[in-house]
Design a protein around this motif. Structure first.
Motif, PDB file in Angstrom:
ATOM      1  N   ARG A  24       0.707  -1.353  -0.023  1.00 23.21           N
ATOM      2  CA  ARG A  24      -0.033  -0.091   0.222  1.00 23.21           C
ATOM      3  C   ARG A  24       0.791   1.108  -0.118  1.00 23.21           C
ATOM      4  O   ARG A  24       0.515   2.361  -0.682  1.00 23.21           O
ATOM      5  N   ALA A  25       1.949   1.367   0.747  1.00 29.04           N
ATOM      6  CA  ALA A  25       2.769   2.356   0.765  1.00 29.04           C
ATOM      7  C   ALA A  25       3.362   2.845  -0.691  1.00 29.04           C
ATOM      8  O   ALA A  25       3.614   3.627  -0.979  1.00 29.04           O
ATOM      9  N   LYS A  26       3.606   1.624  -1.565  1.00 31.50           N
ATOM     10  CA  LYS A  26       4.318   1.682  -2.806  1.00 31.50           C
ATOM     11  C   LYS A  26       3.140   2.449  -3.777  1.00 31.50           C
ATOM     12  O   LYS A  26       3.375   3.307  -4.470  1.00 31.50           O
ATOM     13  N   SER A  27       1.967   1.649  -3.546  1.00 31.48           N
ATOM     14  CA  SER A  27       0.753   2.437  -4.239  1.00 31.48           C
ATOM     15  C   SER A  27       0.617   3.951  -4.227  1.00 31.48           C
ATOM     16  O   SER A  27      -0.006   4.643  -4.892  1.00 31.48           O
ATOM     17  N   ALA A  28       0.960   4.346  -2.864  1.00 29.59           N
ATOM     18  CA  ALA A  28       0.511   5.828  -2.269  1.00 29.59           C
ATOM     19  C   ALA A  28       1.549   6.700  -3.014  1.00 29.59           C
ATOM     20  O   ALA A  28       1.317   7.841  -2.873  1.00 29.59           O
ATOM     21  N   CYS A  29       2.717   6.253  -3.290  1.00 29.99           N
ATOM     22  CA  CYS A  29       3.809   7.131  -3.603  1.00 29.99           C
ATOM     23  C   CYS A  29       3.751   7.467  -5.164  1.00 29.99           C
ATOM     24  O   CYS A  29       4.008   6.591  -6.145  1.00 29.99           O
ATOM     25  N   GLU A  30       3.573   8.650  -5.499  1.00 30.26           N
ATOM     26  CA  GLU A  30       3.518   9.423  -6.744  1.00 30.26           C
ATOM     27  C   GLU A  30       4.974   9.266  -7.404  1.00 30.26           C
ATOM     28  O   GLU A  30       4.912   9.300  -8.580  1.00 30.26           O
ATOM     29  N   LYS A  31       5.815   9.178  -6.803  1.00 29.04           N
ATOM     30  CA  LYS A  31       7.401   9.601  -7.186  1.00 29.04           C
ATOM     31  C   LYS A  31       7.808   8.125  -7.601  1.00 29.04           C
ATOM     32  O   LYS A  31       8.998   8.002  -7.916  1.00 29.04           O
ATOM     33  N   LYS A  32       7.208   7.022  -7.054  1.00 30.43           N
ATOM     34  CA  LYS A  32       7.344   5.474  -7.425  1.00 30.43           C
ATOM     35  C   LYS A  32       8.779   5.330  -6.584  1.00 30.43           C
ATOM     36  O   LYS A  32       9.681   4.614  -7.356  1.00 30.43           O
ATOM     37  N   VAL A  33       9.091   6.034  -5.548  1.00 30.66           N
ATOM     38  CA  VAL A  33      10.104   5.583  -4.838  1.00 30.66           C
ATOM     39  C   VAL A  33      10.390   4.119  -4.317  1.00 30.66           C
ATOM     40  O   VAL A  33      11.303   3.600  -4.413  1.00 30.66           O
TER      41      VAL A  33
END
Ligand code: SF4
Ligand code: SF4
Length: 69
Positions: A24-33
């Motif tokens: 979910r953290a990955k999905s939330a990151c608009e910068k694709k960190v």
């Protein structure tokens, strides 16, 4: 060097808490960190383009995302 970033505390990360094993953290990151090779694979920090927005931290149900500074 970017001066904001995050780390994943793998002692806390429990992707069984994430629907279909998708971080979910990955999905939330608009910068694709954050990246994940496939569902139920552990996520990892891919780039240093972190904005320090804390969205990933707010989204992780396991409190596994931590700021490095
Ligand atoms: S959202 Fe948190 S618990 Fe879920 S896979 Fe990502 S880091 Fe792990
Ligand atoms: S703090 Fe924001 S930019 Fe940095 S990894 Fe998390 S969601 Fe992405």
């Amino acid at each position: 060097m970017p001066n904001k970033s995050i780390i994943i505390n793998y002692d806390h990360c429990n992707f069984k808490q994430c629907i279909d094993g998708v971080c979910r953290a990955k999905s939330a990151c608009e910068k694709k960190v954050l990246k994940q090779e496939a569902p139920f694979e552990p996520p990892y920090v891919n780039t240093g383009l972190c904005l320090g927005c804390n969205k990933c931290i707010a989204e992780c149900p396991s409190k596994a995302i931590e700021k490095t500074r």
